[in-house]
Scaffold this active site. Structure first.
Site, PDB file in Angstrom:
ATOM      1  CB  SER A  76      -0.937  -0.005   1.205  1.00 32.38           C
ATOM      2  OG  SER A  76      -0.215  -0.204   2.402  1.00 32.38           O
ATOM      3  CD  GLU A  80       0.816   7.521   5.232  1.00 37.89           C
ATOM      4  OE1 GLU A  80       0.409   6.425   5.701  1.00 37.89           O
ATOM      5  OE2 GLU A  80       1.383   8.383   5.909  1.00 37.89           O
ATOM      6  CG  ASP A  95       1.133  14.793  14.735  1.00 35.70           C
ATOM      7  OD1 ASP A  95       1.348  13.885  15.550  1.00 35.70           O
ATOM      8  OD2 ASP A  95       1.538  14.781  13.560  1.00 35.70           O
ATOM      9  CG  PHE A 132      10.077  13.308   8.249  1.00 35.56           C
ATOM     10  CD1 PHE A 132       9.295  14.448   8.137  1.00 35.56           C
ATOM     11  CD2 PHE A 132       9.497  12.069   8.011  1.00 35.56           C
ATOM     12  CE1 PHE A 132       7.946  14.342   7.813  1.00 35.56           C
ATOM     13  CE2 PHE A 132       8.159  11.963   7.687  1.00 35.56           C
ATOM     14  CZ  PHE A 132       7.379  13.099   7.591  1.00 35.56           C
ATOM     15  CG  HIS A 158       1.492   1.847   4.668  1.00 35.58           C
ATOM     16  ND1 HIS A 158       0.345   1.952   3.909  1.00 35.58           N
ATOM     17  CD2 HIS A 158       1.688   3.076   5.226  1.00 35.58           C
ATOM     18  CE1 HIS A 158      -0.141   3.187   4.003  1.00 35.58           C
ATOM     19  NE2 HIS A 158       0.657   3.883   4.787  1.00 35.58           N
TER      20      HIS A 158
END
Length: 274
Positions: free
Chosen positions: A6, A8, A99, A206, A256
């Site tokens: 998958s 994102e 968040d 990140f 993913h």
């Protein structure tokens, strides 16, 4: 090897970003993803962009899956959103606490992702397949590794179908996490989240922000390449392809991939995975 994948994406903020993402998606559909998920900004700040992007993906013939975060939301706002998702033909959601936007108190009617999952099940029964977040390296705000496992267990008890992990670069962390959940009687599939490496500065920034561990040897190698982008990409593709091979050989149910709305690094990675 036939592997379930998958992808994102995040909702683009500009018309140019939207065009670039459309082009990237067309290239990535060659990987035959099982679904494509779209993130939801802090406090739901991109929620309209999320749904718009999901609708486009569905229009392109691929199942689109919105992220749904509950911080700052009310029962009514979530109820309305779920009704909109059903009307759009959406069959899966990724349910998250989300968040906090900066300067924001803990408002809203939901405290934890497990509360959101419970509400989705109460409101819509089995209308959606519900994915939730999992943290092999422990959620940065968890009181302890034990408390973090309990939080995941609570999401499963509330009705989650599958866990998708925060990205990581250490396969052992994933296998240990799954083993600890299994020992607690949690049999839910845990899908590893994979972050391709194509920009070392971005990756390190990140990772520091979200609590993902970049092993020292990877950090040092990336820094040693300086501005040599080709070497960073080559090294990154090798490291992450090796990680994917370890995970699938060890029984991970799927992968993913956090695409960062880019196609080249993802395509190169999957070519090396085989």
């Amino acid at each position: 090897m036939s592997l379930s994948l998958s992808l994102e994406f995040f909702p683009p903020k500009t018309p140019e970003g939207a065009e670039k993402l459309r082009a990237a998606r067309q290239q990535l559909y060659a990987l035959k993803p099982e679904f494509c998920s779209v993130t939801f900004g802090a406090g739901g700040s991109t929620q309209e962009g999320t749904l718009g992007t999901v609708r486009e993906i569905i229009g392109e013939g691929v199942p689109g899956v919105p992220h749904l975060s509950c911080i700052g939301q009310t029962r009514d706002s979530i109820r309305e959103r779920l009704a909109g998702y059903r009307a759009a033909g959406i069959q899966r959601v990724v349910a998250l606490r989300g968040d906090l936007p900066s300067g924001y108190g803990l408002g809203g009617e939901f405290r934890y992702a497990s509360d959101l999952v419970e509400f989705i099940r109460a409101e819509t029964g089995d209308a959606f397949k519900v994915a939730v977040a999992a943290y092999p390296e422990v959620h940065p705000q968890a009181r302890s590794p034990q408390a973090d496992l309990e939080a995941f267990e609570a999401k499963v008890k509330a009705g989650a179908d599958v866990g998708i992990t925060q990205y990581f670069f250490n396969a052992d962390a994933y296998f240990r996490y799954v083993e600890e959940l299994r020992q607690r009687g949690v049999e839910t599939p845990i899908v590893p989240g994979i972050m391709p490496i194509s920009n070392s500065t971005q990756l390190l920034r990140f990772s520091d922000a979200c609590g993902a561990e970049v092993p020292r040897w990877i950090r040092m190698r990336l820094q040693s390449f300086g501005d040599d982008v080709a070497s960073i990409k080559d090294f990154g593709a090798d490291v992450v392809a090796n990680l994917c091979q370890q995970l699938t050989a060890g029984g991970a149910p799927a992968l993913h991939i956090y695409t960062m709305n880019q196609s080249a690094a993802v395509l190169e990675l999957m070519k090396r995975v085989g």
